[in-house]
Design a protein around this motif. Sequence first.
Motif, PDB file in Angstrom:
ATOM      1  N   PRO A  36      27.905  65.556  66.111  1.00  0.00           N
ATOM      2  CA  PRO A  36      28.295  65.717  67.519  1.00  0.00           C
ATOM      3  C   PRO A  36      27.701  64.654  68.430  1.00  0.00           C
ATOM      4  N   TRP A  37      26.454  64.262  68.154  1.00  0.00           N
ATOM      5  CA  TRP A  37      25.827  63.235  68.992  1.00  0.00           C
ATOM      6  C   TRP A  37      26.511  61.884  68.812  1.00  0.00           C
ATOM      7  N   ALA A  38      26.954  61.588  67.606  1.00  0.00           N
ATOM      8  CA  ALA A  38      27.672  60.337  67.367  1.00  0.00           C
ATOM      9  C   ALA A  38      29.002  60.335  68.109  1.00  0.00           C
ATOM     10  N   LEU A  39      29.679  61.467  68.142  1.00  0.00           N
ATOM     11  CA  LEU A  39      30.937  61.540  68.895  1.00  0.00           C
ATOM     12  C   LEU A  39      30.703  61.392  70.392  1.00  0.00           C
ATOM     13  N   VAL A  40      29.616  61.967  70.894  1.00  0.00           N
ATOM     14  CA  VAL A  40      29.277  61.797  72.318  1.00  0.00           C
ATOM     15  C   VAL A  40      28.982  60.329  72.612  1.00  0.00           C
ATOM     16  N   ALA A  41      28.270  59.654  71.714  1.00  0.00           N
ATOM     17  CA  ALA A  41      27.988  58.231  71.904  1.00  0.00           C
ATOM     18  C   ALA A  41      29.274  57.416  71.899  1.00  0.00           C
ATOM     19  N   VAL A  43      32.245  58.470  72.889  1.00  0.00           N
ATOM     20  CA  VAL A  43      32.914  58.723  74.173  1.00  0.00           C
ATOM     21  C   VAL A  43      32.246  57.923  75.283  1.00  0.00           C
ATOM     22  N   LEU A  44      30.915  57.883  75.292  1.00  0.00           N
ATOM     23  CA  LEU A  44      30.208  57.092  76.308  1.00  0.00           C
ATOM     24  C   LEU A  44      30.530  55.602  76.182  1.00  0.00           C
ATOM     25  N   ALA A  45      30.589  55.102  74.936  1.00  0.00           N
ATOM     26  CA  ALA A  45      30.954  53.697  74.727  1.00  0.00           C
ATOM     27  C   ALA A  45      32.383  53.438  75.190  1.00  0.00           C
ATOM     28  N   PHE A  46      33.270  54.405  75.001  1.00  0.00           N
ATOM     29  CA  PHE A  46      34.649  54.261  75.467  1.00  0.00           C
ATOM     30  C   PHE A  46      34.695  54.154  76.990  1.00  0.00           C
ATOM     31  N   ILE A  47      33.914  54.997  77.662  1.00  0.00           N
ATOM     32  CA  ILE A  47      33.880  54.972  79.127  1.00  0.00           C
ATOM     33  C   ILE A  47      33.307  53.647  79.626  1.00  0.00           C
ATOM     34  N   VAL A  48      32.230  53.170  79.006  1.00  0.00           N
ATOM     35  CA  VAL A  48      31.628  51.884  79.400  1.00  0.00           C
ATOM     36  C   VAL A  48      32.616  50.749  79.156  1.00  0.00           C
ATOM     37  N   GLY A  49      33.306  50.763  78.028  1.00  0.00           N
ATOM     38  CA  GLY A  49      34.294  49.725  77.741  1.00  0.00           C
ATOM     39  C   GLY A  49      35.434  49.735  78.732  1.00  0.00           C
ATOM     40  N   ALA A  50      35.887  50.939  79.113  1.00  0.00           N
ATOM     41  CA  ALA A  50      36.962  51.033  80.106  1.00  0.00           C
ATOM     42  C   ALA A  50      36.494  50.495  81.452  1.00  0.00           C
ATOM     43  N   LEU A  76      36.801  53.592  69.614  1.00  0.00           N
ATOM     44  CA  LEU A  76      37.857  54.428  69.047  1.00  0.00           C
ATOM     45  C   LEU A  76      37.789  54.469  67.525  1.00  0.00           C
ATOM     46  N   VAL A  77      37.579  53.316  66.900  1.00  0.00           N
ATOM     47  CA  VAL A  77      37.473  53.262  65.436  1.00  0.00           C
ATOM     48  C   VAL A  77      36.246  54.041  64.971  1.00  0.00           C
ATOM     49  N   ALA A  78      35.129  53.899  65.682  1.00  0.00           N
ATOM     50  CA  ALA A  78      33.916  54.630  65.313  1.00  0.00           C
ATOM     51  C   ALA A  78      34.125  56.135  65.443  1.00  0.00           C
ATOM     52  N   ALA A  79      34.799  56.571  66.509  1.00  0.00           N
ATOM     53  CA  ALA A  79      35.060  57.998  66.684  1.00  0.00           C
ATOM     54  C   ALA A  79      35.965  58.530  65.574  1.00  0.00           C
ATOM     55  N   LEU A  80      36.971  57.753  65.196  1.00  0.00           N
ATOM     56  CA  LEU A  80      37.843  58.168  64.092  1.00  0.00           C
ATOM     57  C   LEU A  80      37.072  58.271  62.782  1.00  0.00           C
ATOM     58  N   LEU A  81      36.198  57.306  62.520  1.00  0.00           N
ATOM     59  CA  LEU A  81      35.410  57.338  61.283  1.00  0.00           C
ATOM     60  C   LEU A  81      34.431  58.505  61.265  1.00  0.00           C
ATOM     61  N   VAL A  82      33.782  58.754  62.390  1.00  0.00           N
ATOM     62  CA  VAL A  82      32.827  59.865  62.450  1.00  0.00           C
ATOM     63  C   VAL A  82      33.573  61.191  62.304  1.00  0.00           C
TER      64      VAL A  82
END
Length: 116
Positions: A36-41, A43-50, A76-82
Amino acid sequence: MDRVKGVYLAGPLDGGSQQDIPGLSTFKGIVLGIIPWALVACVLAFIVGAAFWAVGSFSGNSQHSGSGKKTLVISLVAALLVGAAAVMVGWFNDRGKAVADPASSAATAVYATLDR
């Protein structure tokens, strides 16, 4: 574990026991707690990238815009892999169990030729 027609279905983290591998339950707990923490990270990286992409495109800074796009894709790729990690591990675990043991296959072939 699920029981279907006398067969136990095990997940990828169900193998082994505390007697076989010391610290296995602790390792499983850590792995299941990190997901769960990896998925939160991600999402945060997605927001920073946007945000980088938006600021870069509005200010005309192509370097910030490009790094924002790259951050979006990587997150996105990291979230899919996790998210798919448990499914992938389970799939590879099933494929590994389906592969016959070469020693038993050779013994079966030898016994089959001797029975003729």
